[in-house]
Design a protein around this motif. Sequence first.
Motif: not given
Length: 92
Positions: A6-28
Amino acid sequence: MHLSSDAPTMLIRRTAFERAGLMRTDIDARYGLTPDEFRVEGDVVAIGPLHADDAVTDLSEQLEALGLVYFEDFFEMSGNWPAWLGVWAGKA
């Protein structure tokens, strides 16, 4: 992991997520996600379903600004399929 129809989902390679320095709390915080809307299974990070109209575009732009490449490091599943069809995502 099961993906919503019923809505889009973004799929990201875990290694790319970590390499980019993304933080779950920021995205949440940015997208108002519930615990079930941010999942990590193996080498795949799933963010969504994203219900806001501009969330997929905004997140894509954020990921590209961090050097991630669309389709190589991340992509969105539209969530545009019938509810009777189950879609599962994982690393092959």
